[in-house]
Design a protein around this motif. Structure first.
Motif, PDB file in Angstrom:
ATOM      1  N   THR A  89      38.628  72.476  22.026  1.00 27.95           N
ATOM      2  CA  THR A  89      38.718  71.724  21.320  1.00 27.95           C
ATOM      3  C   THR A  89      37.900  70.943  22.076  1.00 27.95           C
ATOM      4  OG1 THR A  89      40.563  70.866  21.209  1.00 27.95           O
ATOM      5  CG2 THR A  89      40.247  72.715  19.162  1.00 27.95           C
ATOM      6  N   ARG A  90      38.024  70.154  22.642  1.00 30.04           N
ATOM      7  CA  ARG A  90      37.083  69.434  23.644  1.00 30.04           C
ATOM      8  C   ARG A  90      35.848  69.694  24.204  1.00 30.04           C
ATOM      9  NH1 ARG A  90      34.415  65.626  24.722  1.00 30.04           N
ATOM     10  NH2 ARG A  90      35.009  63.542  25.942  1.00 30.04           N
ATOM     11  N   PHE A  91      35.561  70.347  24.176  1.00 28.15           N
ATOM     12  CA  PHE A  91      34.119  70.516  24.465  1.00 28.15           C
ATOM     13  C   PHE A  91      33.691  72.013  23.319  1.00 28.15           C
ATOM     14  CE2 PHE A  91      36.460  69.704  28.474  1.00 28.15           C
ATOM     15  CZ  PHE A  91      36.046  68.809  28.791  1.00 28.15           C
ATOM     16  N   ASP A  92      34.142  71.573  22.765  1.00 29.58           N
ATOM     17  CA  ASP A  92      33.924  73.357  21.937  1.00 29.58           C
ATOM     18  C   ASP A  92      32.590  71.254  21.096  1.00 29.58           C
ATOM     19  OD1 ASP A  92      33.864  73.106  18.324  1.00 29.58           O
ATOM     20  OD2 ASP A  92      33.604  74.883  19.458  1.00 29.58           O
ATOM     21  N   GLN A  93      31.225  71.952  20.373  1.00 27.06           N
ATOM     22  CA  GLN A  93      30.670  70.678  20.288  1.00 27.06           C
ATOM     23  C   GLN A  93      30.435  70.711  19.327  1.00 27.06           C
ATOM     24  OE1 GLN A  93      26.123  72.051  21.058  1.00 27.06           O
ATOM     25  NE2 GLN A  93      25.153  70.018  20.469  1.00 27.06           N
ATOM     26  N   THR A  94      30.643  71.476  17.730  1.00 24.32           N
ATOM     27  CA  THR A  94      30.784  71.268  16.754  1.00 24.32           C
ATOM     28  C   THR A  94      32.427  69.982  16.320  1.00 24.32           C
ATOM     29  OG1 THR A  94      30.335  73.955  15.429  1.00 24.32           O
ATOM     30  CG2 THR A  94      31.925  72.660  14.564  1.00 24.32           C
TER      31      THR A  94
ATOM     32  N   GLN B 294      31.966  66.105  14.929  1.00 20.16           N
ATOM     33  CA  GLN B 294      32.844  66.242  13.895  1.00 20.16           C
ATOM     34  C   GLN B 294      33.422  64.970  14.438  1.00 20.16           C
ATOM     35  OE1 GLN B 294      33.856  69.858  12.910  1.00 20.16           O
ATOM     36  NE2 GLN B 294      32.446  70.005  11.347  1.00 20.16           N
ATOM     37  N   ARG B 295      34.135  65.011  15.091  1.00 15.95           N
ATOM     38  CA  ARG B 295      35.358  63.776  15.715  1.00 15.95           C
ATOM     39  C   ARG B 295      34.697  62.885  16.117  1.00 15.95           C
ATOM     40  NH1 ARG B 295      37.122  64.643  11.524  1.00 15.95           N
ATOM     41  NH2 ARG B 295      37.451  67.354  11.364  1.00 15.95           N
ATOM     42  N   PHE B 296      33.924  62.725  16.904  1.00 16.27           N
ATOM     43  CA  PHE B 296      33.563  61.365  17.312  1.00 16.27           C
ATOM     44  C   PHE B 296      32.310  59.992  16.219  1.00 16.27           C
ATOM     45  CE2 PHE B 296      34.647  63.375  21.896  1.00 16.27           C
ATOM     46  CZ  PHE B 296      35.551  62.841  21.761  1.00 16.27           C
TER      47      PHE B 296
ATOM     48  N   ASP C 271      27.325  58.874  23.038  1.00 14.80           N
ATOM     49  CA  ASP C 271      26.706  60.714  23.806  1.00 14.80           C
ATOM     50  C   ASP C 271      26.446  60.317  25.390  1.00 14.80           C
ATOM     51  OD1 ASP C 271      24.813  61.139  21.336  1.00 14.80           O
ATOM     52  OD2 ASP C 271      22.620  59.541  22.233  1.00 14.80           O
ATOM     53  N   GLN C 272      27.071  60.084  25.614  1.00  8.87           N
ATOM     54  CA  GLN C 272      27.949  60.540  27.291  1.00  8.87           C
ATOM     55  C   GLN C 272      28.883  60.942  27.197  1.00  8.87           C
ATOM     56  OE1 GLN C 272      27.184  55.802  28.313  1.00  8.87           O
ATOM     57  NE2 GLN C 272      26.402  56.364  29.572  1.00  8.87           N
ATOM     58  N   ILE C 273      30.202  60.786  26.123  1.00  7.93           N
ATOM     59  CA  ILE C 273      30.895  60.976  26.048  1.00  7.93           C
ATOM     60  C   ILE C 273      31.096  62.543  25.361  1.00  7.93           C
ATOM     61  CG2 ILE C 273      32.180  60.924  23.916  1.00  7.93           C
ATOM     62  CD1 ILE C 273      33.616  59.811  26.779  1.00  7.93           C
ATOM     63  N   ILE C 274      29.815  63.062  24.664  1.00 13.11           N
ATOM     64  CA  ILE C 274      30.003  64.378  24.459  1.00 13.11           C
ATOM     65  C   ILE C 274      29.581  65.246  25.261  1.00 13.11           C
ATOM     66  CG2 ILE C 274      29.216  65.638  22.673  1.00 13.11           C
ATOM     67  CD1 ILE C 274      29.101  63.935  20.361  1.00 13.11           C
ATOM     68  N   ARG C 275      30.472  65.995  25.469  1.00 15.64           N
ATOM     69  CA  ARG C 275      29.835  66.914  26.598  1.00 15.64           C
ATOM     70  C   ARG C 275      30.027  68.520  26.315  1.00 15.64           C
ATOM     71  NH1 ARG C 275      33.103  65.080  32.492  1.00 15.64           N
ATOM     72  NH2 ARG C 275      31.476  66.802  33.047  1.00 15.64           N
ATOM     73  N   LEU C 276      29.072  69.247  26.750  1.00 18.80           N
ATOM     74  CA  LEU C 276      29.403  70.607  26.858  1.00 18.80           C
ATOM     75  C   LEU C 276      30.007  71.497  27.811  1.00 18.80           C
ATOM     76  CD1 LEU C 276      26.094  70.526  25.185  1.00 18.80           C
ATOM     77  CD2 LEU C 276      28.051  70.675  23.710  1.00 18.80           C
ATOM     78  N   ASP C 277      29.628  71.533  28.993  1.00 20.79           N
ATOM     79  CA  ASP C 277      30.142  71.480  30.554  1.00 20.79           C
ATOM     80  C   ASP C 277      31.825  71.515  30.666  1.00 20.79           C
ATOM     81  OD1 ASP C 277      29.654  68.584  30.601  1.00 20.79           O
ATOM     82  OD2 ASP C 277      29.539  69.761  32.558  1.00 20.79           O
ATOM     83  N   PRO C 278      32.417  72.798  29.701  1.00 22.56           N
ATOM     84  CA  PRO C 278      33.937  72.464  29.655  1.00 22.56           C
ATOM     85  C   PRO C 278      34.326  73.052  31.239  1.00 22.56           C
ATOM     86  CG  PRO C 278      33.058  74.705  28.583  1.00 22.56           C
ATOM     87  CD  PRO C 278      31.804  73.703  29.550  1.00 22.56           C
ATOM     88  N   GLN C 279      35.566  72.151  31.449  1.00 21.90           N
ATOM     89  CA  GLN C 279      36.408  71.462  32.916  1.00 21.90           C
ATOM     90  C   GLN C 279      37.487  71.888  32.955  1.00 21.90           C
ATOM     91  OE1 GLN C 279      35.127  67.766  33.997  1.00 21.90           O
ATOM     92  NE2 GLN C 279      33.289  67.978  34.189  1.00 21.90           N
ATOM     93  N   PRO C 280      38.631  72.257  33.107  1.00 25.15           N
ATOM     94  CA  PRO C 280      39.904  72.209  33.397  1.00 25.15           C
ATOM     95  C   PRO C 280      40.541  71.119  32.829  1.00 25.15           C
ATOM     96  CG  PRO C 280      39.005  73.439  35.199  1.00 25.15           C
ATOM     97  CD  PRO C 280      38.339  72.847  34.729  1.00 25.15           C
ATOM     98  N   ILE C 281      41.298  70.704  32.142  1.00 24.03           N
ATOM     99  CA  ILE C 281      41.897  69.549  32.242  1.00 24.03           C
ATOM    100  C   ILE C 281      43.679  69.987  31.507  1.00 24.03           C
ATOM    101  CG2 ILE C 281      42.411  67.934  30.099  1.00 24.03           C
ATOM    102  CD1 ILE C 281      39.722  68.622  28.698  1.00 24.03           C
ATOM    103  N   HIS C 282      43.641  69.300  32.844  1.00 21.45           N
ATOM    104  CA  HIS C 282      45.874  69.291  33.182  1.00 21.45           C
ATOM    105  C   HIS C 282      46.296  68.364  32.214  1.00 21.45           C
ATOM    106  CE1 HIS C 282      44.262  72.853  35.488  1.00 21.45           C
ATOM    107  NE2 HIS C 282      43.247  72.069  36.210  1.00 21.45           N
TER     108      HIS C 282
END
Length: 124
Positions: free
Chosen positions: A25-30, A34-36, A53-64
């Motif tokens: 979800t975090r790296f889903d553009q929609t 919608q949420r920020f 604009d800086q926080i919206i990211r489209l390059d998925p990264q692992p989140i642990h």
């Protein structure tokens, strides 16, 4: 004046806050669009300030991150504004970082949107 948070809103806000820590979800553009909120900003754990604009990211990264979020609490500031706090425990390159987190969410016609977020480092 005291405001009461409904069980439904508690469930929604908990899910939304945790969705910020789920890669799917975090790296889903929609989801992000919608949420920020348009005026969203963040004081990062690093001390830096981030815009929407800086926080919206489209390059998925692992989140642990540890889920469910430890010590999650929600209180209404007014009938359409919620303050969510919790502690985060996230592993980055084998190192666990801890932060106290705080988010402000606003209820809109299209659902809850995050207006502000802050992370403050701490050691347990």
């Amino acid at each position: 004046m005291s405001f009461t948070l409904s069980k439904e809103d508690r469930t929604i806000l908990t899910r939304l806050e945790e969705d910020m820590w789920r890669e799917v979800t975090r790296f889903d553009q929609t989801f992000q669009e919608q949420r920020f909120a348009a005026d969203f900003f963040e004081f990062g754990r690093s001390g830096r300030v981030y815009t929407r604009d800086q926080i919206i990211r489209l390059d998925p990264q692992p989140i642990h991150a540890v889920l469910p979020l430890p010590n999650l609490a929600i209180r209404l500031l007014d009938k359409n504004t919620a303050h969510v706090t919790y502690n985060s425990q996230v592993e980055y390159d084998g190192i666990i970082e801890y932060a106290r987190r705080s988010s402000i969410w606003s209820r809109t016609e299209s659902g809850w949107v995050m207006r502000f977020h802050q992370g403050t480092p701490y050691q347990p």
